[in-house]
Design a protein around this motif. Structure first.
Motif, PDB file in Angstrom:
ATOM      1  N   ASP A  37      -7.747   8.662  12.503  1.00 13.96           N
ATOM      2  CA  ASP A  37      -7.272   7.839  11.388  1.00 13.96           C
ATOM      3  C   ASP A  37      -7.782   6.432  11.675  1.00 13.96           C
ATOM      4  N   ARG A  41      -2.596   5.969  -4.657  1.00 16.12           N
ATOM      5  CA  ARG A  41      -3.324   5.948  -3.382  1.00 16.12           C
ATOM      6  C   ARG A  41      -2.714   6.973  -2.417  1.00 16.12           C
ATOM      7  N   VAL A  58      -6.259   4.875  15.147  1.00 17.01           N
ATOM      8  CA  VAL A  58      -6.970   3.696  15.664  1.00 17.01           C
ATOM      9  C   VAL A  58      -6.623   2.491  14.793  1.00 17.01           C
ATOM     10  N   GLU A  59      -6.015   1.497  15.406  1.00 14.47           N
ATOM     11  CA  GLU A  59      -5.605   0.303  14.652  1.00 14.47           C
ATOM     12  C   GLU A  59      -5.820  -0.914  15.531  1.00 14.47           C
ATOM     13  N   MET A  98       0.833  -1.219   0.000  1.00 16.20           N
ATOM     14  CA  MET A  98       0.000   0.000   0.000  1.00 16.20           C
ATOM     15  C   MET A  98       0.862   1.261   0.000  1.00 16.20           C
ATOM     16  N   ALA A 114      -5.309   2.693  11.072  1.00 16.83           N
ATOM     17  CA  ALA A 114      -4.084   3.478  10.843  1.00 16.83           C
ATOM     18  C   ALA A 114      -2.967   2.661  10.210  1.00 16.83           C
ATOM     19  N   ILE A 143       0.760   5.890   8.321  1.00 18.36           N
ATOM     20  CA  ILE A 143       1.180   6.868   7.311  1.00 18.36           C
ATOM     21  C   ILE A 143       0.201   8.041   7.169  1.00 18.36           C
TER      22      ILE A 143
HETATM   23  C1  LIG Z   1      -6.124  -0.783   4.127  1.00 16.78           C
HETATM   24  S1  LIG Z   1      -5.182  -0.644   5.580  1.00 16.78           S
HETATM   25  C2  LIG Z   1      -4.744   1.042   5.568  1.00 16.78           C
HETATM   26  C3  LIG Z   1      -3.647   1.397   6.510  1.00 16.78           C
HETATM   27  C4  LIG Z   1      -3.216   2.832   6.501  1.00 16.78           C
HETATM   28  N1  LIG Z   1      -4.288   3.709   6.928  1.00 16.78           N
HETATM   29  C5  LIG Z   1      -2.732   3.255   5.165  1.00 16.78           C
HETATM   30  O1  LIG Z   1      -3.430   4.019   4.513  1.00 16.78           O
HETATM   31  O2  LIG Z   1      -1.665   2.815   4.740  1.00 16.78           O
HETATM   32  C6  LIG Z   1      -6.413  -0.792   6.822  1.00 16.78           C
HETATM   33  C7  LIG Z   1      -5.932  -0.994   8.218  1.00 16.78           C
HETATM   34  O3  LIG Z   1      -7.028  -0.775   9.065  1.00 16.78           O
HETATM   35  C8  LIG Z   1      -7.092  -1.759  10.085  1.00 16.78           C
HETATM   36  N2  LIG Z   1      -8.520  -1.802  10.416  1.00 16.78           N
HETATM   37  C9  LIG Z   1      -9.531  -2.186   9.614  1.00 16.78           C
HETATM   38  N3  LIG Z   1     -10.704  -1.954  10.209  1.00 16.78           N
HETATM   39  C10 LIG Z   1     -10.432  -1.383  11.402  1.00 16.78           C
HETATM   40  C11 LIG Z   1     -11.237  -0.879  12.453  1.00 16.78           C
HETATM   41  N4  LIG Z   1     -12.569  -0.911  12.392  1.00 16.78           N
HETATM   42  N5  LIG Z   1     -10.635  -0.374  13.547  1.00 16.78           N
HETATM   43  C12 LIG Z   1      -9.291  -0.331  13.617  1.00 16.78           C
HETATM   44  N6  LIG Z   1      -8.464  -0.781  12.650  1.00 16.78           N
HETATM   45  C13 LIG Z   1      -9.034  -1.285  11.543  1.00 16.78           C
HETATM   46  C14 LIG Z   1      -6.481  -2.987   9.470  1.00 16.78           C
HETATM   47  O4  LIG Z   1      -5.932  -3.844  10.449  1.00 16.78           O
HETATM   48  C15 LIG Z   1      -5.407  -2.359   8.571  1.00 16.78           C
HETATM   49  O5  LIG Z   1      -4.195  -2.233   9.262  1.00 16.78           O
END
Ligand SMILES: C[S@@+](CC[C@H](N)C(=O)[O-])C[C@H]1O[C@@H](n2cnc3c(N)ncnc32)[C@H](O)[C@@H]1O
Length: 411
Positions: free
Chosen positions: A150, A130, A173-174, A124, A153, A157
């Protein structure tokens, strides 16, 4: 006697105090009267014919102290009014039971099926389209006043973009502990540890008191190859409703689901196979021919439009406005107009994420490639179509996307 007033109409201080549904009246014996449940959907104005002096920044005000030095009849009127509320016992609860904020009504295990590991994050991070779309939208939205959430997260990034854009505070939030650990270290290495608060949990399991200041910007990059498999709609609506400040911004602000019909050129017709069964057993299987052939097979793949014959222009099935939608589920009719006589047995589905007025992020197969593949639906039968004769279709999202020809279901 203790009176709490969360929202006071200072415009009209002389005559009334505005009590919103989250206002509590606490009594000496520890009992608490809240108007929350009884009048949950409106602001109530309780008229006082006396002047209340309230300190804007103070949450809990001791009426007794305030009343000191006031004419005794005014003190009496306040007490009578509170007594009247107390007597009517609108709702009485204890302080421990103070409603925080509506809890999420999403299932606890939502989103658990999808795992995104550190290699996926690497992919990503290398997706420059993106990255630049999110960076631009965050830069446009964030000011030094901004409080950002976020959601999802990952490596952090997008929080770093927000921090660099000067955000006052960022809640990253992750749910994955390994990613929180990585992101925290990255934040420290880049000098953002003051600005960013990491929360290791899924957004829908967060309690209101974990988010002290209401976010003014909600960024949610939880877009999957099958668009919705990371539950972007459910989680964004939930976080918007429970946390986002009024008038807050959403990135993306909308999602458009696009569909384009094609003819794969392959001859796969389950009707012929079922015809064979009819011959063997001597039964009429007409209905089976219809039912078994309606359901398309979904493949996530890099769709190459040059491999197939495109049978119509892309159609926007639905524009999901993240500021307005109240339910993640949808069932949407749409039509496409064949550009020539022939057959349709497939549909490529992709998204257009409206980041803001300036920026659209898309995984359209005609746009420069991103790390997202497309959703491709292959029907097991070929549908004959005629040039310019509209074809009616339906798309449903009920936790997963599917689509069908309306004509099939009217049989
Ligand atoms: C597609 S990635 C994007 C990561 C980062 N924001 C980026 O843009 O590079 C989605 C991330 O969100 C986390 N995630 C998905 N749904 C979530 C939720 N409801 N609460 C917290 N984390 C979540 C996943 O574990 C993953 O690390």
């Amino acid at each position: 006697m203790v009176l709490t007033l969360n929202q006071v109409d200072f415009q009209d201080l002389q005559t009334k105090v505005r009590i919103n549904p989250e206002t509590y009246l606490k009594f000496e014996d520890g009992e608490l009267v809240t108007l929350q449940n009884r009048f949950s959907d409106k602001t109530i104005e309780i008229k006082y014919d006396i002047m209340l002096i309230l300190y804007p920044m103070v949450n809990w005000i001791t009426v007794g102290e305030l009343c000191e030095g006031w004419p005794p009849e005014d003190q009496q009127k306040i007490k009578e009014h509170l007594d009247m509320l107390y007597q009517s016992r609108i709702v009485v609860t204890s302080e421990a039971e103070l409603p925080q904020k509506t809890p999420s009504n999403l299932p606890e295990n939502l989103g658990n099926a999808v795992r995104i590991n550190v290699e996926n994050h690497h992919v990503m991070l290398r997706d420059s389209i993106r990255m630049s779309c999110f960076q631009r939208a965050i830069q446009n939205a964030v000011t030094s006043e901004s409080i950002v959430m976020d959601l999802g997260a990952g490596s952090g990034i997008l929080s770093f973009f927000a921090a660099r854009a000067g955000a006052q505070k960022i809640y990253a939030v992750e749910k994955r502990p390994d990613m929180v650990m990585v992101a925290k270290k990255l934040a420290k290495a880049n000098g953002f540890e003051e600005q960013i608060t990491f929360i290791e949990n899924s957004s829908h399991l967060l309690q209101a008191n974990e988010i002290e200041s209401k976010p003014t910007v909600l960024v949610s990059e939880i877009l999957g190859n099958a668009i919705f498999e990371e539950n972007i709609l459910e989680f964004t609506i939930d976080a918007r409703d429970r946390f986002l400040a009024e008038g807050g911004k959403l990135i993306p602000g909308a999602l458009e689901i696009m569909v384009v019909p094609f003819d794969s050129g392959e001859v796969v017709d389950k009707r012929l196979e079922i015809g064979e069964l009819e011959k063997i057993y001597g039964f009429n299987f007409d209905i089976l021919k219809t039912v078994l052939t309606q359901k398309p097979t979904l493949k996530l793949e890099d769709f190459n439009p040059k491999r197939y014959t495109m049978m119509g222009d892309p159609v926007c099935v639905t524009h999901l406005d993240f500021y307005k939608i109240t339910s993640p589920l949808f069932q949407q009719s749409f039509e496409f107009t064949p550009m020539k006589d022939g057959f349709v047995d497939g549909f490529c589905v992709y998204f257009r994420a409206i980041m803001d007025e300036e920026t659209v992020l898309t995984n359209s197969p005609w746009a420069p490639p991103t790390h997202w593949t497309q959703m491709v639906f292959y029907f097991p039968t070929k549908h004959p179509v005629k040039a310019n004769e509209k074809v009616a279709m339906e798309m449903v999202y009920d936790g997963g996307i599917t689509l069908w020809f309306k004509e099939d279901w009217s049989v």
